[in-house]
Enzyme design. Structure first.
Site, PDB file in Angstrom:
ATOM      1  N   LYS A 228      26.011  15.732 -13.313  1.00  0.00           N
ATOM      2  CA  LYS A 228      26.871  14.733 -13.978  1.00  0.00           C
ATOM      3  C   LYS A 228      26.233  14.343 -15.305  1.00  0.00           C
ATOM      4  O   LYS A 228      25.095  13.876 -15.343  1.00  0.00           O
ATOM      5  CB  LYS A 228      27.056  13.479 -13.126  1.00  0.00           C
ATOM      6  CG  LYS A 228      28.160  12.595 -13.731  1.00  0.00           C
ATOM      7  CD  LYS A 228      28.197  11.185 -13.208  1.00  0.00           C
ATOM      8  CE  LYS A 228      27.251  10.258 -13.884  1.00  0.00           C
ATOM      9  NZ  LYS A 228      27.518  10.027 -15.328  1.00  0.00           N
ATOM     10  N   GLU A 304      12.941  10.257 -13.455  1.00  0.00           N
ATOM     11  CA  GLU A 304      12.234  10.084 -14.736  1.00  0.00           C
ATOM     12  C   GLU A 304      12.860   8.861 -15.379  1.00  0.00           C
ATOM     13  O   GLU A 304      14.005   8.894 -15.810  1.00  0.00           O
ATOM     14  CB  GLU A 304      12.401  11.357 -15.569  1.00  0.00           C
ATOM     15  CG  GLU A 304      11.332  11.501 -16.631  1.00  0.00           C
ATOM     16  CD  GLU A 304      11.777  10.877 -17.928  1.00  0.00           C
ATOM     17  OE1 GLU A 304      11.430   9.688 -18.136  1.00  0.00           O
ATOM     18  OE2 GLU A 304      12.475  11.527 -18.707  1.00  0.00           O
ATOM     19  N   CYS A 338      12.545   7.353 -23.750  1.00  0.00           N
ATOM     20  CA  CYS A 338      11.889   6.727 -22.591  1.00  0.00           C
ATOM     21  C   CYS A 338      10.400   6.538 -22.864  1.00  0.00           C
ATOM     22  O   CYS A 338       9.791   5.602 -22.370  1.00  0.00           O
ATOM     23  CB  CYS A 338      12.102   7.574 -21.352  1.00  0.00           C
ATOM     24  SG  CYS A 338      11.679   9.289 -21.606  1.00  0.00           S
ATOM     25  N   GLU A 435      11.926  -2.722 -21.961  1.00  0.00           N
ATOM     26  CA  GLU A 435      12.301  -1.518 -22.698  1.00  0.00           C
ATOM     27  C   GLU A 435      13.479  -1.868 -23.603  1.00  0.00           C
ATOM     28  O   GLU A 435      14.585  -2.123 -23.127  1.00  0.00           O
ATOM     29  CB  GLU A 435      12.699  -0.426 -21.705  1.00  0.00           C
ATOM     30  CG  GLU A 435      13.017   0.875 -22.360  1.00  0.00           C
ATOM     31  CD  GLU A 435      13.259   1.991 -21.348  1.00  0.00           C
ATOM     32  OE1 GLU A 435      14.131   1.842 -20.488  1.00  0.00           O
ATOM     33  OE2 GLU A 435      12.562   3.026 -21.442  1.00  0.00           O
TER      34      GLU A 435
HETATM   35  P1  NAI Z   1      21.655   4.394 -16.779  1.00  0.00           P
HETATM   36  O1  NAI Z   1      20.351   4.707 -16.152  1.00  0.00           O
HETATM   37  O2  NAI Z   1      22.531   3.460 -16.051  1.00  0.00           O
HETATM   38  O3  NAI Z   1      22.474   5.771 -17.017  1.00  0.00           O
HETATM   39  C1  NAI Z   1      21.905   7.045 -16.959  1.00  0.00           C
HETATM   40  C2  NAI Z   1      22.779   7.946 -16.105  1.00  0.00           C
HETATM   41  O4  NAI Z   1      22.898   7.389 -14.805  1.00  0.00           O
HETATM   42  C3  NAI Z   1      24.214   8.105 -16.619  1.00  0.00           C
HETATM   43  O5  NAI Z   1      24.636   9.445 -16.390  1.00  0.00           O
HETATM   44  C4  NAI Z   1      24.989   7.157 -15.745  1.00  0.00           C
HETATM   45  O6  NAI Z   1      26.350   7.493 -15.612  1.00  0.00           O
HETATM   46  C5  NAI Z   1      24.263   7.313 -14.423  1.00  0.00           C
HETATM   47  N1  NAI Z   1      24.444   6.199 -13.491  1.00  0.00           N
HETATM   48  C6  NAI Z   1      24.588   4.874 -13.800  1.00  0.00           C
HETATM   49  N2  NAI Z   1      24.772   4.153 -12.672  1.00  0.00           N
HETATM   50  C7  NAI Z   1      24.741   5.026 -11.632  1.00  0.00           C
HETATM   51  C8  NAI Z   1      24.892   4.897 -10.222  1.00  0.00           C
HETATM   52  N3  NAI Z   1      25.109   3.704  -9.649  1.00  0.00           N
HETATM   53  N4  NAI Z   1      24.799   5.998  -9.455  1.00  0.00           N
HETATM   54  C9  NAI Z   1      24.580   7.198 -10.011  1.00  0.00           C
HETATM   55  N5  NAI Z   1      24.454   7.390 -11.342  1.00  0.00           N
HETATM   56  C10 NAI Z   1      24.526   6.325 -12.145  1.00  0.00           C
HETATM   57  O7  NAI Z   1      21.358   3.895 -18.248  1.00  0.00           O
HETATM   58  P2  NAI Z   1      22.317   3.209 -19.349  1.00  0.00           P
HETATM   59  O8  NAI Z   1      23.145   2.153 -18.701  1.00  0.00           O
HETATM   60  O9  NAI Z   1      23.022   4.255 -20.100  1.00  0.00           O
HETATM   61  O10 NAI Z   1      21.223   2.529 -20.289  1.00  0.00           O
HETATM   62  C11 NAI Z   1      20.574   1.325 -19.877  1.00  0.00           C
HETATM   63  C12 NAI Z   1      19.114   1.366 -20.215  1.00  0.00           C
HETATM   64  O11 NAI Z   1      18.492   2.409 -19.514  1.00  0.00           O
HETATM   65  C13 NAI Z   1      18.787   1.667 -21.668  1.00  0.00           C
HETATM   66  O12 NAI Z   1      18.858   0.529 -22.464  1.00  0.00           O
HETATM   67  C14 NAI Z   1      17.388   2.175 -21.554  1.00  0.00           C
HETATM   68  O13 NAI Z   1      16.498   1.094 -21.472  1.00  0.00           O
HETATM   69  C15 NAI Z   1      17.391   2.904 -20.230  1.00  0.00           C
HETATM   70  N6  NAI Z   1      17.558   4.365 -20.381  1.00  0.00           N
HETATM   71  C16 NAI Z   1      16.468   5.165 -20.167  1.00  0.00           C
HETATM   72  C17 NAI Z   1      16.565   6.518 -20.360  1.00  0.00           C
HETATM   73  C18 NAI Z   1      15.395   7.426 -20.158  1.00  0.00           C
HETATM   74  O14 NAI Z   1      15.319   8.461 -20.806  1.00  0.00           O
HETATM   75  N7  NAI Z   1      14.486   7.138 -19.226  1.00  0.00           N
HETATM   76  C19 NAI Z   1      17.799   7.152 -20.819  1.00  0.00           C
HETATM   77  C20 NAI Z   1      18.903   6.241 -20.951  1.00  0.00           C
HETATM   78  C21 NAI Z   1      18.760   4.898 -20.747  1.00  0.00           C
END
Ligand code: NAI
Ligand code: MG
Length: 537
Positions: A228, A304, A338, A435
């Site tokens: 996804k 990660e 990240c 973050e």
């Molecule tokens: P998120 O972690 O919610 O989203 C990342 C992925 O997880 C997306 O594909 C999303 O659709 C999916 N996802 C979200 N909720 C889910 C659930 N309940 N079950 C399964 N999959 C789910 O991150 P978001 O909301 O885009 O960004 C929020 C914060 O996360 C950012 O401000 C940043 O601090 C952090 N982040 C960290 C990243 C990294 O590389 N470690 C990448 C993106 C965001």
């Protein structure tokens, strides 16, 4: 002078280096300044029109582009304007079910795990070749959909994607078990087998790079995949899905679903027929994913997650060089990394000089249309992230940190934020604990090494760290004392397919890239055969 020497060395080195950073600085001289921010000028002009059509917007299931079961679509937006680029089919529970059936079939009945490892390797090499061939279209889609710099995607990220796929293509026929000297009349061996159907969920900050980090090792080990993409950035993976077909990947081996986290993402995590999960994203969502896995079929999970990585500048560091790297460590990719070096700890003896130079560097940072060559920074990914970053900036001011430069949006359109630098930051301020994921540098002061080690480790995160020093004993101490998955010494953000990446503490579980990633995609089967002839024990 030191920076100039590094410039000439790095601009000849591989795609995993910082070459882009310095090339960007050089080419800036020749480019026009029309869309740039260097002195708070608003971004007024129309965005550059991307030279590519969006052709693939449906779900990719069982080797075909298909409509979502519900018929629903969602818009994907251009972060330069907030305008709609395209409407994409929205996957939900039913679509995840269809994709898992396809992946299950490709695993249980289909050719993939049964294909010779050499044949699998050849398919992966062909995928890499096709991505390399279509660099321009892919980079254009990626920039349009995410606001990432075109030059960065085309010259750094796509070569890294190609490299990672070739690296794992090379591993496919080098995965083997052991012969084990057990006690007793037994011949004991281990078989290293694929786990089965793997569910993978990726974020928007490096959309296609994360796609490659995920599918490369999974496929090399013989697994099949339902992936996804992030709802903000579905387009590049759909384009590459077409290339998977063209490369001869058997149908159902990789299925790509566009959709949202709580619906499609959660359905994938809870699915009883998914054998393993791999996720990159926020720590909070990582926790949700782990509990969904635990409450369904206890599938193993690799994560990660987030970070608040210290970047430590010691008293003996070359200040100009450290300023440049600290700037890069934080501002690279609009600060949306990240492993961003988001707590810049500087020794008190050079603190004032460092802050002055860090501010001057941020003021020189060119922000503008990510398609325009020479710009160093584009827009943030979305209005949510844009608002979140501005909120953190306000909290920095309210908590008493000194706002050296930036602090506001840039222009009136899109999600551009001025490069922002805070000095006099204290460890307990939100800008030093959370973050931020944006172009906001927080500079803190330290007196001695033991103190900064303690402070650097006083966080729930443990993803990465940078240390700048000329003293090998200091470097050795930090290398061992910092509780992080990656430490960069006199460099930062050096990524290569062969280098493992992952977090200590709440920054994650497991490792991606390198040989270590293979372990996350294999089961070990012990085979014990009774030996009947005692003469040959
Ligand atoms: P998120 O972690 O919610 O989203 C990342 C992925 O997880 C997306 O594909 C999303 O659709 C999916 N996802 C979200 N909720 C889910 C659930 N309940 N079950 C399964 N999959 C789910 O991150 P978001 O909301 O885009 O960004 C929020 C914060 O996360 C950012 O401000 C940043 O601090 C952090 N982040 C960290 C990243 C990294 O590389 N470690 C990448 C993106 C965001
Ligand atoms: Mg988008």
């Amino acid at each position: 002078m030191a920076i100039r020497m590094i410039t000439s060395r790095l601009s000849h080195s591989s795609s995993s280096s910082l070459a882009f950073l310095f090339q960007g600085r050089n080419s800036r001289v020749a480019a026009t300044a029309a869309l740039r921010y260097t002195t708070a000028a608003p971004i007024a002009q129309d965005p550059i029109k991307p030279s590519v059509n969006v052709e693939y917007t449906k779900l990719f299931i069982n080797g075909q582009f298909v409509d979502s079961t519900s018929g629903k679509t969602f818009p994907t937006l251009d972060p330069r304007t907030g305008e709609v680029i395209a409407h994409v089919d929205e996957g939900d529970v039913e679509d995840i079910n269809r994709a898992v059936v396809a992946a299950r079939n490709a695993f249980d009945e289909g050719p993939w795990p049964k294909m010779s490892a050499y044949e699998r390797s050849k398919v992966l090499f062909r995928i890499a070749d096709l991505i390399e061939k279509h660099n321009d279209e892919i980079a254009t889609l990626e920039t349009w959909d995410s606001g990432k710099l075109y030059q960065q995607v085309a010259t750094i990220e796509i070569p890294m994607i190609v490299r990672i796929l070739r690296y794992y293509a090379g591993w496919a026929d080098k995965i083997h078990g052991l012969t084990v000297p057990a006690d007793g009349p037994y011949h004991v061996q281990t078989l290293h087998e694929p786990i089965g159907v793997v569910g993978q969920i990726i974020p928007w900050n490096f959309p296609l790079l994360m796609f490659a980090w995920k599918i490369g090792p999974a496929l090399a080990c013989g697994n099949t995949v339902v992936l996804k993409t992030a709802e903000q950035t579905p387009l590049s993976a759909l384009y590459v899905s077409k290339l998977l077909q063209e490369a001869g990947l058997p149908e159902g081996v990789v299925n790509v679903i566009s959709g949202f986290g709580p619906t499609a993402g959660a359905a994938l995590c809870s699915h009883m027929d998914v054998d393993k999960l791999a996720f990159t994203g926020s720590t909070d969502t990582g926790k949700t994913i782990m509990s969904l896995a635990a409450n369904s079929n206890l599938k193993p999970v690799t994560l990660e997650l987030g970070g608040k990585s210290p970047f430590i500048v010691c008293e003996d560091a070359d200040v100009d060089q450290a300023v440049e790297f600290a700037h890069f460590a934080l501002f690279f990719n609009q600060g949306q990394c990240c492993c961003a070096g988001s707590r810049t700890y500087v020794h008190e003896s050079i603190y004032d000089e460092f802050v002055e130079k860090a501010k001057a560097r941020a003021l020189k940072r060119t922000v503008g249309d990510p398609f325009e060559s020479g710009n160093e920074q584009g827009p943030q990914i979305s209005s949510e992230q844009f608002e979140k970053v501005l909120k953190y900036i306000r909290s920095g001011v309210e908590s008493g940190a000194t706002l050296e430069t930036g602090g506001d949006r840039l222009g009136t359109r899109g999600y551009y934020i001025k490069p922002t630098v805070f000095s006099n930051v204290k460890d307990d301020m939100l800008i030093a604990t959370d973050e931020i994921f944006g172009p906001v540098q927080s500079i803190l002061k330290f007196k001695d090494h033991d103190e900064v080690i303690r402070r650097a480790n006083a966080t729930k995160y443990g993803l990465a760290a940078g240390v700048f020093t000329k003293n090998i004993d200091t470097a050795n101490t930090f290398m061992r004392a910092l509780r992080v998955g990656t430490i960069w010494i006199n460099c930062f953000d050096i990524f290569d397919a062969a280098i493992p990446f992952g977090g200590y503490k709440m920054s994650g579980q497991g490792r991606e890239k390198g040989e270590y990633s293979l372990k996350q995609y294999l089961q070990v089967k012990a085979v014990v055969t009774s030996l009947k002839n005692p003469a040959w024990l």
